[in-house]
Design a protein around this motif. Structure first.
Motif, mmCIF file in Angstrom:
data_model
loop_
_atom_site.group_PDB
_atom_site.id
_atom_site.type_symbol
_atom_site.label_atom_id
_atom_site.label_comp_id
_atom_site.label_asym_id
_atom_site.label_seq_id
_atom_site.Cartn_x
_atom_site.Cartn_y
_atom_site.Cartn_z
ATOM 1 N N PRO A 158 -11.573 17.543 -15.468
ATOM 2 C CA PRO A 158 -12.221 16.084 -15.121
ATOM 3 C C PRO A 158 -11.483 14.961 -15.481
ATOM 4 O O PRO A 158 -11.847 14.015 -14.869
ATOM 5 N N VAL A 159 -10.404 15.078 -16.263
ATOM 6 C CA VAL A 159 -9.661 13.856 -16.421
ATOM 7 C C VAL A 159 -8.790 13.306 -15.070
ATOM 8 O O VAL A 159 -8.852 12.075 -14.673
ATOM 9 N N THR A 160 -8.186 14.375 -14.202
ATOM 10 C CA THR A 160 -7.795 14.005 -13.200
ATOM 11 C C THR A 160 -8.771 13.740 -11.934
ATOM 12 O O THR A 160 -8.455 12.733 -11.154
ATOM 13 N N ALA A 161 -9.913 14.046 -12.144
ATOM 14 C CA ALA A 161 -11.219 13.560 -11.210
ATOM 15 C C ALA A 161 -11.379 12.420 -11.545
ATOM 16 O O ALA A 161 -11.729 11.489 -10.520
ATOM 17 N N VAL A 162 -11.453 11.715 -12.583
ATOM 18 C CA VAL A 162 -11.783 10.415 -12.988
ATOM 19 C C VAL A 162 -10.746 9.471 -12.479
ATOM 20 O O VAL A 162 -10.889 8.804 -11.991
ATOM 21 N N LEU A 163 -9.532 10.081 -13.061
ATOM 22 C CA LEU A 163 -8.238 9.348 -12.635
ATOM 23 C C LEU A 163 -7.877 8.948 -11.070
ATOM 24 O O LEU A 163 -7.602 7.917 -10.814
ATOM 25 N N LEU A 164 -8.251 10.042 -10.336
ATOM 26 C CA LEU A 164 -8.044 9.946 -8.950
ATOM 27 C C LEU A 164 -9.247 9.769 -7.953
ATOM 28 O O LEU A 164 -8.950 9.728 -6.677
ATOM 29 N N SER A 165 -10.419 9.887 -8.515
ATOM 30 C CA SER A 165 -11.456 9.540 -7.586
ATOM 31 C C SER A 165 -12.576 8.658 -8.224
ATOM 32 O O SER A 165 -12.754 7.615 -7.717
ATOM 33 N N PHE A 166 -13.140 8.922 -9.274
ATOM 34 C CA PHE A 166 -14.283 8.212 -9.685
ATOM 35 C C PHE A 166 -13.707 6.736 -10.184
ATOM 36 O O PHE A 166 -14.713 5.922 -10.153
ATOM 37 N N ARG A 167 -12.496 6.706 -10.986
ATOM 38 C CA ARG A 167 -11.942 5.396 -11.430
ATOM 39 C C ARG A 167 -10.661 5.152 -10.548
ATOM 40 O O ARG A 167 -9.612 4.945 -11.225
ATOM 41 N N ALA A 168 -10.525 5.655 -9.374
ATOM 42 C CA ALA A 168 -9.142 5.796 -8.644
ATOM 43 C C ALA A 168 -8.852 4.224 -8.509
ATOM 44 O O ALA A 168 -7.443 3.958 -8.304
ATOM 45 N N TYR A 169 -9.536 3.141 -8.329
ATOM 46 C CA TYR A 169 -9.066 1.724 -8.279
ATOM 47 C C TYR A 169 -7.983 1.379 -9.591
ATOM 48 O O TYR A 169 -7.292 0.909 -9.329
ATOM 49 N N ASP A 170 -8.647 1.787 -10.693
ATOM 50 C CA ASP A 170 -7.868 1.794 -11.821
ATOM 51 C C ASP A 170 -6.523 2.233 -11.760
ATOM 52 O O ASP A 170 -5.418 1.440 -11.989
ATOM 53 N N THR A 171 -6.381 3.516 -11.425
ATOM 54 C CA THR A 171 -5.112 4.082 -11.391
ATOM 55 C C THR A 171 -4.301 3.392 -10.040
ATOM 56 O O THR A 171 -3.248 3.479 -10.343
ATOM 57 N N LEU A 172 -4.837 3.056 -8.950
ATOM 58 C CA LEU A 172 -3.916 2.570 -7.905
ATOM 59 C C LEU A 172 -3.474 1.308 -8.522
ATOM 60 O O LEU A 172 -2.253 0.901 -8.114
ATOM 61 N N LEU A 173 -4.177 0.243 -9.039
ATOM 62 C CA LEU A 173 -3.754 -0.858 -9.581
ATOM 63 C C LEU A 173 -2.849 -0.649 -10.656
ATOM 64 O O LEU A 173 -1.791 -1.438 -10.889
ATOM 65 N N GLU A 174 -2.886 0.530 -11.626
ATOM 66 C CA GLU A 174 -2.197 0.759 -12.577
ATOM 67 C C GLU A 174 -0.509 1.180 -11.863
ATOM 68 O O GLU A 174 0.409 0.568 -12.652
ATOM 69 N N THR A 175 -0.711 1.781 -10.739
ATOM 70 C CA THR A 175 0.620 2.073 -10.087
ATOM 71 C C THR A 175 1.452 0.777 -9.840
ATOM 72 O O THR A 175 2.492 0.544 -9.870
ATOM 73 N N LEU A 176 0.581 -0.271 -9.265
ATOM 74 C CA LEU A 176 0.871 -1.420 -8.841
ATOM 75 C C LEU A 176 1.424 -2.259 -10.181
ATOM 76 O O LEU A 176 2.413 -3.023 -9.970
ATOM 77 N N VAL A 177 0.888 -2.026 -11.363
ATOM 78 C CA VAL A 177 1.280 -2.978 -12.331
ATOM 79 C C VAL A 177 2.780 -2.397 -12.678
ATOM 80 O O VAL A 177 3.625 -3.209 -12.983
ATOM 81 N N LEU A 178 3.121 -1.201 -12.681
ATOM 82 C CA LEU A 178 4.331 -0.485 -12.994
ATOM 83 C C LEU A 178 5.265 -1.190 -12.155
ATOM 84 O O LEU A 178 6.285 -1.524 -12.466
ATOM 85 N N THR A 179 4.975 -1.160 -10.914
ATOM 86 C CA THR A 179 5.799 -1.414 -9.559
ATOM 87 C C THR A 179 6.133 -3.092 -9.915
ATOM 88 O O THR A 179 7.244 -3.688 -9.904
ATOM 89 N N ARG A 194 14.188 2.110 -3.773
ATOM 90 C CA ARG A 194 13.568 1.349 -3.393
ATOM 91 C C ARG A 194 11.935 1.937 -2.803
ATOM 92 O O ARG A 194 10.944 1.729 -3.153
ATOM 93 N N LEU A 195 12.475 2.831 -1.801
ATOM 94 C CA LEU A 195 11.397 3.581 -1.085
ATOM 95 C C LEU A 195 10.632 4.588 -1.910
ATOM 96 O O LEU A 195 9.379 4.919 -2.131
ATOM 97 N N ILE A 196 11.644 5.360 -2.897
ATOM 98 C CA ILE A 196 11.129 6.017 -3.806
ATOM 99 C C ILE A 196 9.961 5.474 -4.927
ATOM 100 O O ILE A 196 8.930 5.775 -5.092
ATOM 101 N N VAL A 197 10.495 4.401 -5.196
ATOM 102 C CA VAL A 197 9.563 3.417 -6.118
ATOM 103 C C VAL A 197 8.374 3.296 -5.707
ATOM 104 O O VAL A 197 7.187 3.292 -6.310
ATOM 105 N N ILE A 198 8.244 2.799 -4.103
ATOM 106 C CA ILE A 198 6.918 2.374 -3.773
ATOM 107 C C ILE A 198 6.267 3.414 -3.049
ATOM 108 O O ILE A 198 5.123 3.512 -2.431
ATOM 109 N N ALA A 199 6.948 4.660 -2.886
ATOM 110 C CA ALA A 199 6.369 5.932 -2.030
ATOM 111 C C ALA A 199 4.963 6.024 -2.650
ATOM 112 O O ALA A 199 4.138 6.287 -1.852
#
Lengths: 309, 104
Positions: free
Chosen positions: A135-156, A247-252
């Protein structure tokens, strides 16, 4: 029995946090912070949240601990470690009272929260549509996927910010000192022995993540740790930061994630998964994210370039 | 009081509240940047524990707080990494080798 364990654990957590925050010796504080991180991970195990425990142990205690030790060493080398000044008693008492009042207020607010059913039900109801067991993967990558997407951008963005501190003449160069070890020493043996095991654990974590505790963040951290070990053992040097492949690996990961969202627009729903393909897309995103997170974390630990390219 | 503490969620949520207070005290009272960074992280994990504790039901923590806490841990790390790099750069800024303008 379990109450006694929880009480002892909470007491240990508070003790370790107290020593980390208020200890006299700065390096001792860093060590106690790492102990504290491991204890917090135990608390998550006790609460039955294995994913969070893994993330806390790997990222909260491990990577943060390494970063703090690195910062301590870097500041010491530059002669920039600040001496602690003891504030006068009234100031300490006042600050202590203020902090205690804050804690009491938050504690009171927590205890007076009305009962609620939580979101376990709605998540379990919608989970079958994604064909994921965790269920956590479901929340992270679907129900709250915006958060996860922005989080990966925060890391970058954090990596870009760290790189921006590079002195001009080292720009695009190699971070950290070159490590050399005795070829028959303990470090070199560890460097040969542990990486294959670490890679195996990382692959398992991301593979199992779809249906069991685990996932891209935990696996990425293990991979980053493997790389750090290889560098410390002197088997490989850090890469040039101007390397295009790096750099490509970082943003892939973020690119694949965003690409999947945009492809959804063509299928009728922007930032959504087309029906029936959610699991496949989520797995592709997870694998790409694992690589990018591993590279980003390892580079965050390595810091800005210190040697000319 | 005992039955309240026996409820795992509340016990850990209250520990989280105490950690926030402890971290807050450290953040305003200590001078060393690394210690402030530690205090910031103690506040952070206190908030996560509070969040997880209030989302605890019988068998475990609600999946939504769990996912958001994992996100939070990573974001806190991003901030810690940048702050640590800034602190080291600040310590080196007096160094002529690092900062050509300082020597002029």
């Amino acid at each position: 029995m379990s109450l006694a364990f929880d009480l002892a654990l909470c007491a240990l957590i508070l003790g370790a946090a107290g020593l980390a925050v208020a200890g006299r010796n700065l390096f001792g504080s860093v060590v106690f912070y790492i102990v504290y991180g491991v204890l917090i991970a135990l608390a998550w195990v006790s609460l039955g949240a294995a994913d969070v425990a893994l993330a806390e142990a790997a990222i909260g205690a491990g990577v943060t601990g390494v970063l703090l030790i690195g910062a301590w060493q870097g500041m010491k080398d530059a002669g920039g470690l600040e001496a602690e000044i003891t504030k006068s008693l009234p100031v300490r008492v006042l600050a202590g009272l203020g902090a205690a009042a804050l804690g009491a207020l938050i504690g009171f607010a927590v205890l007076s929260l009305p009962g609620h059913d939580g979101l376990t039900g709605p998540v379990a109801e919608n989970q079958p549509a994604l064909d994921l067991g965790n269920p956590v993967t479901a929340v992270l990558l679907s129900f709250r996927a915006y958060d996860t997407l922005l989080e990966t951008l925060v890391l970058t963005a954090a990596l870009a910010a760290v790189w921006s501190l590079t002195p001009a003449r080292f720009w695009g160069g190699i971070p950290g000192p070159k490590h050399t070890t005795r070829p028959d020493g303990v470090m070199a043996s560890f460097g040969r022995l542990l990486p294959p095991l670490g890679v195996l654990v990382a692959v398992y974590l991301v593979w199992a993540g779809a249906d069991q505790p685990g996932g891209a963040f935990q696996a990425g951290t293990v991979l980053a740790a493997v790389w750090i070990l290889i560098v410390l053992a002197g088997l490989r040097d850090e890469p040039r930061l101007s390397s295009l492949i790096l750099r490509l690996i970082v943003i892939a990961g973020p690119l694949v994630f965003l690409g999947a969202g945009l492809a959804g627009a063509l299928a009728g729903l922007a930032l959504g998964y087309p029906e029936g393909h959610a699991r496949t897309l989520i797995l592709i995103i997870e694998y790409a994210l694992t690589l990018s997170i591993a590279a980003t974390l390892a580079l965050l630990i390595a810091g800005p370039a210190r040697r000319a390219p | 009081m005992m039955e309240l503490l026996a409820e795992r969620g509340s016990l850990f949520a209250l520990t989280g509240a105490a950690l926030i207070a402890l971290g807050f005290y450290g953040f305003i009272m200590r001078r060393a940047l690394i210690r402030r960074l530690i205090a910031f992280n103690v506040i952070g994990s206190g908030i996560f524990l509070l969040f997880g504790g209030t989302g605890y039901f019988g068998g475990g923590v609600d999946p939504v707080p769990r996912a958001l806490i994992i996100t939070g841990i990573v974001v806190a790390l991003a901030l810690t990494a940048f702050a640590a790099a800034l602190a080291v750069r600040l310590a080196r800024s007096g160094d002529d080798d690092e900062n050509p303008e300082a020597g002029r």
